[in-house]
Design a protein around this motif. Structure first.
Motif, PDB file in Angstrom:
ATOM      1  N   ASP A   1      -3.634  10.363   5.039  1.00  0.00           N
ATOM      2  CA  ASP A   1      -4.394  10.713   6.304  1.00  0.00           C
ATOM      3  C   ASP A   1      -4.425   9.830   7.255  1.00  0.00           C
ATOM      4  OD1 ASP A   1      -4.645  12.915   4.179  1.00  0.00           O
ATOM      5  OD2 ASP A   1      -6.843  13.014   4.506  1.00  0.00           O
ATOM      6  N   ASP A   2      -4.878   8.598   6.971  1.00  0.00           N
ATOM      7  CA  ASP A   2      -4.982   7.928   8.227  1.00  0.00           C
ATOM      8  C   ASP A   2      -3.476   7.361   8.982  1.00  0.00           C
ATOM      9  OD1 ASP A   2      -4.295   6.106   5.883  1.00  0.00           O
ATOM     10  OD2 ASP A   2      -5.358   4.414   7.000  1.00  0.00           O
ATOM     11  N   LEU A   3      -2.530   7.717   8.349  1.00  0.00           N
ATOM     12  CA  LEU A   3      -1.106   7.445   8.828  1.00  0.00           C
ATOM     13  C   LEU A   3      -0.650   8.907   9.504  1.00  0.00           C
ATOM     14  CD1 LEU A   3      -0.082   4.965   6.114  1.00  0.00           C
ATOM     15  CD2 LEU A   3      -1.016   4.349   8.190  1.00  0.00           C
ATOM     16  N   HIS A   4      -1.191   9.821   9.691  1.00  0.00           N
ATOM     17  CA  HIS A   4      -0.384  11.054  10.436  1.00  0.00           C
ATOM     18  C   HIS A   4      -0.092  10.607  11.880  1.00  0.00           C
ATOM     19  CE1 HIS A   4      -2.285  14.057   7.157  1.00  0.00           C
ATOM     20  NE2 HIS A   4      -1.598  13.099   6.743  1.00  0.00           N
ATOM     21  N   ARG A   5       0.886  11.152  12.245  1.00  0.00           N
ATOM     22  CA  ARG A   5       1.307  11.039  13.624  1.00  0.00           C
ATOM     23  C   ARG A   5       1.722   9.664  14.181  1.00  0.00           C
ATOM     24  NH1 ARG A   5       0.930  15.617  16.283  1.00  0.00           N
ATOM     25  NH2 ARG A   5       1.032  14.247  18.329  1.00  0.00           N
ATOM     26  N   GLN A   6       2.408   8.747  13.282  1.00  0.00           N
ATOM     27  CA  GLN A   6       2.895   7.633  13.285  1.00  0.00           C
ATOM     28  C   GLN A   6       4.563   7.656  13.066  1.00  0.00           C
ATOM     29  OE1 GLN A   6       0.675   4.373  11.792  1.00  0.00           O
ATOM     30  NE2 GLN A   6      -1.077   5.530  11.998  1.00  0.00           N
ATOM     31  N   GLY A   7       5.239   8.838  12.593  1.00  0.00           N
ATOM     32  CA  GLY A   7       6.405   8.765  12.547  1.00  0.00           C
ATOM     33  C   GLY A   7       6.898   8.524  11.156  1.00  0.00           C
ATOM     34  N   ILE A   8       6.142   8.005  10.191  1.00  0.00           N
ATOM     35  CA  ILE A   8       6.258   7.991   8.847  1.00  0.00           C
ATOM     36  C   ILE A   8       6.783   9.170   8.213  1.00  0.00           C
ATOM     37  CG2 ILE A   8       5.481   7.154   6.631  1.00  0.00           C
ATOM     38  CD1 ILE A   8       3.208   5.506   8.093  1.00  0.00           C
TER      39      ILE A   8
ATOM     40  N   ARG B   1       0.717  -1.296   0.023  1.00  0.00           N
ATOM     41  CA  ARG B   1      -0.153   0.049  -0.113  1.00  0.00           C
ATOM     42  C   ARG B   1       1.028   1.196  -0.049  1.00  0.00           C
ATOM     43  NH1 ARG B   1      -3.063   2.182   5.311  1.00  0.00           N
ATOM     44  NH2 ARG B   1      -3.857   4.047   4.483  1.00  0.00           N
ATOM     45  N   PRO B   2       0.768   2.283  -0.687  1.00  0.00           N
ATOM     46  CA  PRO B   2       1.482   3.596  -0.794  1.00  0.00           C
ATOM     47  C   PRO B   2       0.946   4.289   0.211  1.00  0.00           C
ATOM     48  CG  PRO B   2      -0.114   3.166  -2.483  1.00  0.00           C
ATOM     49  CD  PRO B   2      -0.260   2.055  -2.045  1.00  0.00           C
ATOM     50  N   LEU B   3       2.029   4.677   1.040  1.00  0.00           N
ATOM     51  CA  LEU B   3       1.846   5.342   2.292  1.00  0.00           C
ATOM     52  C   LEU B   3       2.261   6.881   2.399  1.00  0.00           C
ATOM     53  CD1 LEU B   3       3.674   2.928   4.782  1.00  0.00           C
ATOM     54  CD2 LEU B   3       1.289   2.762   4.130  1.00  0.00           C
ATOM     55  N   ALA B   4       3.050   7.319   1.467  1.00  0.00           N
ATOM     56  CA  ALA B   4       3.830   8.516   1.474  1.00  0.00           C
ATOM     57  C   ALA B   4       4.230   8.893  -0.002  1.00  0.00           C
ATOM     58  CB  ALA B   4       4.609   8.720   2.758  1.00  0.00           C
TER      59      ALA B   4
END
Length: 153
Positions: free
Chosen positions: A78-85, A53-56
């Motif tokens: 959007d659903d992966l913000h604030r996880q350090g990615i 899955r493309p994350l960034a």
């Protein structure tokens, strides 16, 4: 990333809100000719999850008429913000910029984009220059910092 990755970019953008796409690109869709132009000017890559899955999306390119200054473009789903990615990718992007001869990293973002402003502050001492509703942030790249593995083009 190459122009052939347009479908992957579109799949990534499907995970982003209209508001975040507008904030990052000034539009809700990146056209193939715009992607080609971006790739002509910057080194870009897509961060993928273990499931593919493309994350960034990350881009590092020169700042016009300023040798040694590299621009950071970064967007996380959007659903992966604030996880350090974003932070991990920004560190990797700074290594790419240093490897390409940059001494300074720059980002131009909305002043309300506190996540990006905090991320840039994590990379090192910053200088913020306000321009109306926008802020340019510059970070001196530490040549002695260890380079993470640099992704292939």
């Amino acid at each position: 990333m190459t122009a052939a990755d347009g479908d992957l970019v579109a799949a990534f953008h499907e995970q982003c809100s209209e508001a975040n796409l507008l904030r990052r690109w000034g539009r809700t869709r990146l056209l193939p000719r715009e992607l080609t132009r971006l790739l002509d000017q910057a080194r870009c890559w897509i961060g993928l999850g273990a499931d593919g899955r493309p994350l960034a999306l990350v881009c590092v390119g020169p700042v016009s008429r300023e040798p040694g200054v590299a621009d950071l473009g970064l967007q996380v789903a959007d659903d992966l913000h604030r996880q350090g990615i974003g932070t991990a990718l920004a560190w990797q992007a700074s290594a790419v910029a240093r490897a390409r001869g940059a001494h300074t990293f720059a980002a131009f973002t909305q002043a309300s984009n506190t996540a990006m402003l905090r991320l840039m502050d994590r990379l090192g001492p910053t200088r913020h220059t306000r321009d109306g509703a926008y802020v340019e942030v510059r970070v001196a790249l530490d040549a002695s910092a260890p380079d993470p593995e640099i992704p292939p083009p």
